[in-house]
Write a protein that holds these residues in place. Structure first.
Motif, PDB file in Angstrom:
ATOM      1  N   CYS A 164       0.684  -1.121   0.568  1.00 35.95           N
ATOM      2  CA  CYS A 164       0.111   0.342   0.155  1.00 35.95           C
ATOM      3  C   CYS A 164       1.117   1.833  -0.515  1.00 35.95           C
ATOM      4  N   ALA A 204      -2.637  -2.522  -2.472  1.00 39.88           N
ATOM      5  CA  ALA A 204      -2.953  -3.989  -3.588  1.00 39.88           C
ATOM      6  C   ALA A 204      -4.145  -5.133  -3.168  1.00 39.88           C
ATOM      7  N   PRO A 205      -4.622  -6.099  -3.971  1.00 47.27           N
ATOM      8  CA  PRO A 205      -4.715  -7.406  -2.989  1.00 47.27           C
ATOM      9  C   PRO A 205      -4.434  -7.737  -2.268  1.00 47.27           C
ATOM     10  N   GLN A 217      -2.779 -11.911  -3.424  1.00 52.77           N
ATOM     11  CA  GLN A 217      -2.638 -12.493  -4.814  1.00 52.77           C
ATOM     12  C   GLN A 217      -1.168 -11.450  -5.160  1.00 52.77           C
ATOM     13  N   MET A 259       0.653  -2.938  -8.740  1.00 54.42           N
ATOM     14  CA  MET A 259      -0.163  -2.176  -8.222  1.00 54.42           C
ATOM     15  C   MET A 259       0.879  -0.543  -8.153  1.00 54.42           C
ATOM     16  N   GLU A 315      -6.169   2.758  -7.143  1.00 57.04           N
ATOM     17  CA  GLU A 315      -6.767   1.958  -6.435  1.00 57.04           C
ATOM     18  C   GLU A 315      -6.822   0.812  -5.044  1.00 57.04           C
ATOM     19  N   ASP A 375      -7.553  -2.190  -3.120  1.00 52.66           N
ATOM     20  CA  ASP A 375      -8.854  -3.296  -2.931  1.00 52.66           C
ATOM     21  C   ASP A 375      -9.526  -3.364  -2.452  1.00 52.66           C
ATOM     22  N   GLU A 428     -10.981  -4.410   2.048  1.00 46.08           N
ATOM     23  CA  GLU A 428     -10.411  -5.556   2.594  1.00 46.08           C
ATOM     24  C   GLU A 428     -10.566  -6.979   2.195  1.00 46.08           C
TER      25      GLU A 428
END
Length: 149
Positions: A52, A64-65, A68, A72, A90, A92, A94
């Motif tokens: 992040c 970011a996810p 995965q 990002m 972006e 993602d 939680e």
């Protein structure tokens, strides 16, 4: 700007704890932070990703996810000769705690089996709920051909 490269092991409530710490450090230093975390299993540890970026006030700009691997982008705007400000990007959503725990189990098993060079796993199933959950984790981690019963 601070760039923080991490291999921060997963535990429940880790995402909230991580964001709180980043917010505090950004506010203390008055610098934006790009936090890059690894993902995957290594021996008894599991890493959840969730890289992040927070701005100098500690506000989340990019997330970011979890669970995965990927890229990002973080866009930076130069506001003066020495100051770069991350722009909102972006974020993602939680992952729910139960889903996160399940992803940790799947990731840990998958990486342990694959990195150890095993062909698959052998399961003894009794028909109970614990057997069903063990089978679901193994199939999600290794696929239907990676499990033998």
């Amino acid at each position: 700007m601070l760039v923080s490269l991490h291999a921060s092991p997963y535990h429940q409530d880790k995402p909230a704890e991580r964001l709180r710490l980043l917010e505090e450090h950004a506010q203390d230093t008055q610098l934006p932070i790009v936090y890059v975390n690894t993902i995957g299993g290594q021996d008894e540890l599991v890493f959840d990703g969730g890289s992040c970026c927070v701005n100098a006030s500690g506000e989340l700009q990019v997330l970011a996810p979890y669970w995965q691997a990927g890229l990002m982008p973080v866009q930076l705007l130069q506001t003066s000769a020495t100051v770069w400000e991350p722009q909102p990007g972006e974020i993602d959503p939680e992952v729910e705690p139960e889903e996160s725990l399940y992803c940790a189990l799947v990731t840990g098993l998958r990486d342990y089996v694959n990195k150890s060079g095993f062909e698959g796993v052998v399961l003894g199933l009794s028909g109970g709920i614990d057997s069903a959950l063990s089978l679901a984790i193994a199939v999600d981690a290794l696929g239907p051909n990676g499990c033998r019963r």
